[in-house]
Design a protein around this motif. Sequence first.
Motif, mmCIF file in Angstrom:
data_model
loop_
_atom_site.group_PDB
_atom_site.id
_atom_site.type_symbol
_atom_site.label_atom_id
_atom_site.label_comp_id
_atom_site.label_asym_id
_atom_site.label_seq_id
_atom_site.Cartn_x
_atom_site.Cartn_y
_atom_site.Cartn_z
ATOM 1 N N ALA A 54 12.589 -6.926 -21.365
ATOM 2 C CA ALA A 54 13.148 -8.277 -21.416
ATOM 3 C C ALA A 54 12.568 -9.162 -20.310
ATOM 4 C CB ALA A 54 14.665 -8.224 -21.304
ATOM 5 N N LEU A 55 12.474 -8.647 -19.101
ATOM 6 C CA LEU A 55 11.929 -9.438 -17.991
ATOM 7 C C LEU A 55 10.446 -9.729 -18.184
ATOM 8 C CD1 LEU A 55 13.753 -7.860 -14.936
ATOM 9 C CD2 LEU A 55 13.971 -10.196 -15.775
ATOM 10 N N GLY A 56 9.712 -8.781 -18.744
ATOM 11 C CA GLY A 56 8.297 -9.021 -19.029
ATOM 12 C C GLY A 56 8.113 -10.108 -20.079
ATOM 13 N N ALA A 57 8.912 -10.039 -21.144
ATOM 14 C CA ALA A 57 8.827 -11.062 -22.196
ATOM 15 C C ALA A 57 9.247 -12.427 -21.658
ATOM 16 C CB ALA A 57 9.704 -10.669 -23.377
ATOM 17 N N TYR A 58 10.296 -12.452 -20.861
ATOM 18 C CA TYR A 58 10.762 -13.701 -20.244
ATOM 19 C C TYR A 58 9.653 -14.341 -19.418
ATOM 20 C CZ TYR A 58 12.864 -16.213 -16.283
ATOM 21 O OH TYR A 58 13.144 -17.113 -15.298
ATOM 22 N N SER A 59 8.985 -13.534 -18.610
ATOM 23 C CA SER A 59 7.928 -14.078 -17.761
ATOM 24 C C SER A 59 6.735 -14.561 -18.570
ATOM 25 C CB SER A 59 7.483 -13.036 -16.730
ATOM 26 O OG SER A 59 8.441 -12.978 -15.710
ATOM 27 N N MET A 60 6.421 -13.870 -19.656
ATOM 28 C CA MET A 60 5.298 -14.321 -20.487
ATOM 29 C C MET A 60 5.614 -15.653 -21.167
ATOM 30 S SD MET A 60 3.849 -10.832 -22.099
ATOM 31 C CE MET A 60 3.903 -9.366 -21.107
ATOM 32 N N VAL A 61 6.845 -15.815 -21.608
ATOM 33 C CA VAL A 61 7.241 -17.085 -22.227
ATOM 34 C C VAL A 61 7.160 -18.220 -21.205
ATOM 35 C CG1 VAL A 61 9.212 -18.356 -23.182
ATOM 36 C CG2 VAL A 61 8.658 -16.076 -24.040
ATOM 37 N N PHE A 62 7.674 -17.985 -20.017
ATOM 38 C CA PHE A 62 7.679 -19.046 -19.020
ATOM 39 C C PHE A 62 6.325 -19.259 -18.359
ATOM 40 C CE2 PHE A 62 12.159 -19.041 -19.677
ATOM 41 C CZ PHE A 62 12.461 -20.382 -19.518
ATOM 42 N N ARG A 64 3.669 -19.462 -20.210
ATOM 43 C CA ARG A 64 3.158 -20.461 -21.153
ATOM 44 C C ARG A 64 3.784 -21.826 -20.886
ATOM 45 N NH1 ARG A 64 3.876 -23.158 -25.799
ATOM 46 N NH2 ARG A 64 2.114 -23.333 -27.197
ATOM 47 N N PHE A 65 5.096 -21.841 -20.629
ATOM 48 C CA PHE A 65 5.777 -23.102 -20.328
ATOM 49 C C PHE A 65 5.173 -23.758 -19.086
ATOM 50 C CE2 PHE A 65 8.940 -25.205 -17.676
ATOM 51 C CZ PHE A 65 9.283 -26.266 -18.498
ATOM 52 N N ALA A 66 4.969 -22.979 -18.025
ATOM 53 C CA ALA A 66 4.427 -23.533 -16.785
ATOM 54 C C ALA A 66 3.024 -24.093 -16.990
ATOM 55 C CB ALA A 66 4.400 -22.456 -15.700
ATOM 56 N N TRP A 67 2.286 -23.513 -17.924
ATOM 57 C CA TRP A 67 0.940 -23.992 -18.200
ATOM 58 C C TRP A 67 0.956 -25.254 -19.067
ATOM 59 C CZ3 TRP A 67 -3.384 -22.928 -15.849
ATOM 60 C CH2 TRP A 67 -4.578 -23.330 -16.418
ATOM 61 N N ARG A 68 1.888 -25.314 -20.009
ATOM 62 C CA ARG A 68 1.915 -26.419 -20.972
ATOM 63 C C ARG A 68 2.621 -27.674 -20.447
ATOM 64 N NH1 ARG A 68 -1.200 -26.470 -25.281
ATOM 65 N NH2 ARG A 68 0.402 -27.660 -26.305
ATOM 66 N N VAL A 69 3.538 -27.521 -19.496
ATOM 67 C CA VAL A 69 4.281 -28.673 -18.994
ATOM 68 C C VAL A 69 3.325 -29.591 -18.225
ATOM 69 C CG1 VAL A 69 5.004 -27.616 -16.814
ATOM 70 C CG2 VAL A 69 6.430 -29.350 -17.856
ATOM 71 N N GLN A 70 3.594 -30.883 -18.295
ATOM 72 C CA GLN A 70 2.755 -31.844 -17.569
ATOM 73 C C GLN A 70 3.563 -32.473 -16.459
ATOM 74 O OE1 GLN A 70 -0.488 -32.346 -17.883
ATOM 75 N NE2 GLN A 70 -0.533 -30.758 -19.467
ATOM 76 N N PRO A 71 3.138 -32.493 -15.238
ATOM 77 C CA PRO A 71 1.926 -31.850 -14.740
ATOM 78 C C PRO A 71 2.112 -30.329 -14.680
ATOM 79 C CG PRO A 71 3.150 -32.764 -12.914
ATOM 80 C CD PRO A 71 3.876 -33.170 -14.165
ATOM 81 N N ARG A 72 1.009 -29.612 -14.781
ATOM 82 C CA ARG A 72 1.076 -28.147 -14.772
ATOM 83 C C ARG A 72 1.733 -27.665 -13.490
ATOM 84 N NH1 ARG A 72 -4.701 -26.946 -17.425
ATOM 85 N NH2 ARG A 72 -3.957 -27.045 -19.564
ATOM 86 N N ASN A 73 2.578 -26.662 -13.650
ATOM 87 C CA ASN A 73 3.292 -26.109 -12.504
ATOM 88 C C ASN A 73 2.637 -24.774 -12.132
ATOM 89 O OD1 ASN A 73 5.137 -25.198 -10.624
ATOM 90 N ND2 ASN A 73 6.876 -26.082 -11.710
ATOM 91 N N TYR A 74 1.651 -24.854 -11.268
ATOM 92 C CA TYR A 74 0.881 -23.661 -10.886
ATOM 93 C C TYR A 74 1.726 -22.670 -10.092
ATOM 94 C CZ TYR A 74 -3.114 -26.393 -12.401
ATOM 95 O OH TYR A 74 -3.987 -27.139 -13.146
ATOM 96 N N LEU A 75 2.665 -23.169 -9.312
ATOM 97 C CA LEU A 75 3.527 -22.283 -8.539
ATOM 98 C C LEU A 75 4.409 -21.442 -9.470
ATOM 99 C CD1 LEU A 75 4.347 -21.432 -5.700
ATOM 100 C CD2 LEU A 75 5.964 -23.333 -5.672
ATOM 101 N N LEU A 76 4.966 -22.069 -10.495
ATOM 102 C CA LEU A 76 5.775 -21.346 -11.472
ATOM 103 C C LEU A 76 4.906 -20.381 -12.285
ATOM 104 C CD1 LEU A 76 8.620 -21.053 -12.711
ATOM 105 C CD2 LEU A 76 7.947 -22.808 -14.365
ATOM 106 N N PHE A 77 3.702 -20.815 -12.627
ATOM 107 C CA PHE A 77 2.786 -19.947 -13.369
ATOM 108 C C PHE A 77 2.459 -18.696 -12.549
ATOM 109 C CE2 PHE A 77 -1.383 -18.470 -14.718
ATOM 110 C CZ PHE A 77 -1.211 -18.392 -16.093
ATOM 111 N N ALA A 78 2.144 -18.872 -11.268
ATOM 112 C CA ALA A 78 1.810 -17.725 -10.412
ATOM 113 C C ALA A 78 3.000 -16.780 -10.271
ATOM 114 C CB ALA A 78 1.356 -18.213 -9.042
ATOM 115 N N CYS A 79 4.189 -17.355 -10.170
ATOM 116 C CA CYS A 79 5.402 -16.543 -10.058
ATOM 117 C C CYS A 79 5.577 -15.660 -11.290
ATOM 118 C CB CYS A 79 6.600 -17.477 -9.879
ATOM 119 S SG CYS A 79 8.182 -16.651 -9.958
ATOM 120 N N HIS A 80 5.453 -16.255 -12.469
ATOM 121 C CA HIS A 80 5.663 -15.482 -13.697
ATOM 122 C C HIS A 80 4.490 -14.558 -14.000
ATOM 123 C CE1 HIS A 80 9.548 -16.895 -14.830
ATOM 124 N NE2 HIS A 80 9.190 -18.157 -14.619
ATOM 125 N N LEU A 81 3.297 -14.921 -13.601
ATOM 126 C CA LEU A 81 2.162 -14.009 -13.756
ATOM 127 C C LEU A 81 2.377 -12.754 -12.914
ATOM 128 C CD1 LEU A 81 -0.696 -13.446 -14.845
ATOM 129 C CD2 LEU A 81 -1.570 -14.593 -12.813
#
Length: 132
Positions: A54-62, A64-81
């Motif tokens: 569940a946590l792995g799937a949650y992080s993969m979904v978010f 994508r969200f961090a990448w698609r949101v404008q402006p891109r949220n690199y800090l959130l992307f790095a956290c979920h990666l």
Amino acid sequence: MASTFFTWLRSPAAREYFFSTHFWGPVANWGLPLAALADLSKDEDVISGSMTTALGAYSMVFMRFAWRVQPRNYLLFACHLTNATAQSIQEARFVNYWYYGGREKKFGLDKGPVTQAIEESQAEAKKVADAK
């Protein structure tokens, strides 16, 4: 380079960023990957397969969200990666321990009780078939 950063740091744009959810959301969210990284050193028998999935799937979904949101949220992307990577490693440890003989190797058992029971029943069935 450093002077440009410090100039930006004193600007209203920096204050706007540091007082926004684009900064504090990911900072607060870093608790998940830090806990996952700390769990990598724990025994495999305490890993919850369903929670790890569940946590792995949650992080993969978010991610994508961090990448698609404008402006891109690199800090959130790095956290979920980081969290998705740690959870994938945990999932591999879980599967190896419970399904690929890791538990038996850890405790020095040749075969698990289920495997032993299956082999015994197959041997008994073969004896019955050969007797006919």
